[in-house]
Design an enzyme around this catalytic site. Sequence first.
Site: not given
Length: 99
Positions: A49, A67
Site C-alpha cells: 500500500r 487493505n
Amino acid sequence: MRFIDYFKKFRDAYVINQVKHIKIPNFDLSPIVRKKLRFSGRVQKVGFRLETYELAKRLNLTGWVKNTLDKNVEAEIQGETDKINFLITYKIIKKGICS
C-alpha cells in the site's frame, strides 16, 4: 518501542526510498480518468500500500488505497490515463499481481 515497530519504520523508509528511485518517464498530456483496481496475492504486510501511495504521489495522482478483509488491496486512482497505466504496469511487473 517494540522490535516490530522498529521493523515497520525500517521497512517503510526502505519502501519510500525505493519509490524515489523509480525512473518516471515524461508523459504527454492524456485524458483524466478514475480507475478502481484490486490487487491480489502477497500484498499485505510487505509495504505494498505504501509503495502504491508513494508512486501515485510522485505521479500526481489522487485517490485511495486500502487493505480488504480478504487480504487483497483495493485502490481507486484518478489522474491522467498514461500515468495510471504506468503505475499499474509497474505494479504488475514488480509484483506480478493485479486483477
